[in-house]
Design a protein around this motif. Structure first.
Motif: not given
Length: 351
Positions: A208-227
């Motif tokens: 419900l907080v307009h200013g908090a929308r879209g703040l979720r970080q993308k989850l990154q995984l390390r595969v073969g030494g690369e994110l």
């Protein structure tokens, strides 16, 4: 910081009215993109909450008090366009019903207290959330700083308006120093209220907080030494209507308690503008309010001699009037958006 009649001359008051009307018109259009079935009723509640908290003057210096302006708070909770409308509804209710803020100065008050605080507060807020870690705590910190800066920005805006159209001959440097100085202190109180309120809503309903929308970080995984970016998480199911209703009822109850009970214990000292005006002589040509005979003038109910009961009842009436007016405006804007989004029906040709 409600500007009374007589502080600003007629031409500048009219010009400020034009600016305010333009800002409200733009905000009505922009709010269509911000309001949905959840935010529309919340926006009316935000307006009522700002009205209630503005009754709670807090001491900031010897013989001076301050109160919430609310522009940054409204913008963060419901969006900048809707935020301008929220504070404008509050100022309109205060001017018409409670003789607080001159009617001829309504344009000045909307420009300074609604437009400037919302624009400055939200701009600072958005800038900070982009550079701070994408966490809920960052939203609260950003809200604190944004609100703290929005108040002296409003004081600076008033000083500029006064420099152009002030009705008394007071050196502008003295006005600027006094206004910005005291409102820096008031801004700290505004910041604390804003951060606490935003944090409380985020804790229970971050959606419900307009200013908090879209703040979720993308989850990154390390595969073969690369994110690499992980598959996006499924979007959370919207909260049931009863949870939104619970937030609304809790906010309404808090507003009624603040306006109807807690306001009795607010500081009786003049606020920042009143104190500066009296000390520097800005109020030499102040005029009586056109609604001074209102039965609710000065936040009391005419005919009720008990101060606690009179002020509390006036506060409750004010909350009710503000939430009714605000909700009506926001639902009308929401309906206009719905009508525009609805596909046109092509009439079938008769055979």
């Amino acid at each position: 910081m409600h500007v009374p009649d007589g502080f600003i001359n007629a031409p500048v008051s009219v010009a400020a009215g034009v600016v305010a009307a333009g800002a409200v018109a733009v905000s009505l259009r922009g709010a269509r993109r911000e309001l949905d079935e959840r935010i529309a009723p919340l926006a009316g509640l935000v307006a009522a909450f700002i009205f209630a908290v503005q009754m709670l003057n807090f001491p900031v210096a010897a013989g001076t008090s301050g109160h919430l302006l609310g522009g940054a708070l409204a913008a963060i909770l419901v969006g900048p366009y809707t935020g301008v409308l929220c504070v404008s509804v509050v100022l309109l209710m205060q001017g018409i019903l409670f003789a607080d803020g001159g009617l001829t100065a309504l344009g000045v008050n909307i420009t300074v207290m609604a437009v400037v605080t919302t624009v400055v507060g939200y701009a600072v807020f958005r800038g900070l959330v982009k550079v701070l870690p994408r966490k809920r705590r960052s939203v609260t910190v950003s809200a604190f700083v944004a609100a703290a800066l929005s108040v002296p920005a409003a004081a600076l805006a008033f000083t500029l308006v006064y420099a152009i159209g002030g009705t008394t001959d007071v050196p502008i440097g003295r006005v600027l120093t006094a206004m910005v100085g005291v409102h820096v202190l008031i801004g700290l109180g505004e910041a604390a209220i804003t951060a606490f309120t935003v944090g409380a809503v985020i804790a229970v309903r971050p959606d419900l907080v307009h200013g908090a929308r879209g703040l979720r970080q993308k989850l990154q995984l390390r595969v073969g030494g690369e994110l690499v970016d992980a598959a996006p998480e499924p979007q959370p199911t919207p909260a049931p209507a009863r949870r939104t209703r619970a937030v609304w009822l809790t906010g309404l109850a808090a507003s009624l308690v603040l306006a109807g009970v807690v306001s009795f214990y607010a500081s009786a000292s003049p606020d920042g503008l009143e104190k500066v005006a009296a000390d520097k002589g800005i109020d030499a040509k102040a005029e009586a309010h056109a609604a001074a005979d209102s039965p609710l003038a000065d936040y009391g109910v005419e005919g009720i001699t008990d101060g606690r009961l009179s002020g509390g009842l006036a506060g409750v009436i004010g909350v009710g009037a503000t939430i009714a007016a605000g909700t009506g405006v926001f639902w009308a804007v929401r309906r206009r958006r719905t009508d525009e989004d609805s596909p046109a029906v092509t009439p079938r040709a008769s055979v």
